[in-house]
Enzyme design. Structure first.
Site: not given
Lengths: 218, 95
Positions: A124, A127-129
């Site tokens: 991702c 962000c940090s999906c």
């Protein structure tokens, strides 16, 4: 594939940064003492004002941290032994997970299958999906800007640093989880699955295989 | 009804919007192939400013050749990248 540039100006040994006991929270050198103090004081104030019940924050944290890798691993093991389930999982991950009593909290779960021709890698960049409801919290390297920026730009070099060399004949397909979908890699099964218990097969599945930074040694 | 269909070639628009648009800069202006229509979702551009009552927008998975995205991509010419693009950031690409 072109020769790898071994003089990368900023190589990051991603693999060496990873241990089974890695911290989920990235702390600076001084630790997070200040943030911890602020959080404790804020929680106390919210409880005092009746906006939060005592212990509620801990319960929420537990809820977030409870789903672990075992849910994702169970989906994979079932897909390995049941071709019809595999088809349903690839068609709609969320619906297939519901069949096993798993509630996927994210909007949709896209399952991408590794084959002899294609290797999938999830990142991702924004962000940090991550499919947290079936894999738990992402590893700290997954959140790092280094992984996020390099995985889309030089995936094979990044995989090499994870100890994984993808043959030239195999296409690397990177999935940038930038919006509403969440992704799970369906790794290739072990050479022999006939007669093996699903639970044993699930035990072969590692988190990194579900992100695409590792494969099952066949 | 989705405006685009799997297999269709599309170009990602470069709308020059700032803020939480969720369209990575590296795909803007590039041509890719629709893989899947994912359904409709609230527009992140609205959600980012606290508007949860805006119009829903279609979202698609779109696949690009890495060598199209990065002029200096040197790993393997068949490698691809798939990412999600909202409908208002897409136009049909011809040729």
């Amino acid at each position: 594939m072109a020769e790898r540039d071994t003089t990368d100006p900023c190589p990051l040994p991603l693999r060496t940064a990873y241990t089974a006991q890695e911290s989920l929270v990235v702390e600076d050198d001084a630790g997070n003492a200040e943030a911890a103090r602020i959080t404790t004081i804020l929680e106390g104030m919210l409880v005092a004002k009746g906006l939060l019940a005592k212990g509620e924050a801990d319960q929420e944290i537990e809820k977030i941290e409870t789903p672990g890798l075992h849910l994702g691993a169970r989906l994979v093991a079932r897909a390995w032994v049941d071709p019809d389930f595999r088809n349903r999982l690839l068609a709609d991950g969320k619906l297939a997970a519901a069949e096993l009593g798993m509630k996927v909290g994210e909007a949709q779960l896209v399952v991408v299958e590794n084959t002899p021709d294609v290797h999938n890698l999830i990142v991702c960049t924004l962000c940090s999906c991550y499919p947290r409801s079936i894999l738990g919290q992402p590893p700290s390297w997954y959140i790092s800007k280094t992984y996020r920026s390099r995985a889309v730009r030089e995936p094979r070099t990044v995989l090499h640093e994870f100890g994984l060399d993808i043959p030239e004949a195999v296409r690397v397909r990177v999935h940038d989880s930038n919006a509403d979908m969440r992704y799970l890699v369906l790794p290739m099964p072990p050479a022999e699955t006939v007669g093996r218990h699903e639970i044993d097969l699930a035990g072969l599945v590692s988190r990194d295989m579900l992100i695409g930074t590792a494969v099952l040694q066949r | 009804m989705p405006l685009f269909h799997a297999g269709e070639r599309i170009r990602v628009l470069d709308l020059g919007k700032a803020g939480h648009v969720r369209i990575p800069a590296y795909v803007r202006g590039h041509v890719g192939t629709v893989v899947q229509f994912c359904g409709v979702f609230l527009n992140p551009e609205d959600l980012a400013i606290g508007n949860a009552g805006g119009r829903v927008v279609g979202c698609y998975r779109v696949e690009f050749l890495q060598t199209d995205l990065w002029t200096d991509y040197s790993e393997y010419p068949d490698d691809t990248l798939v990412t999600e693009i909202y409908e208002h950031w897409m136009e049909p690409a011809h040729g």
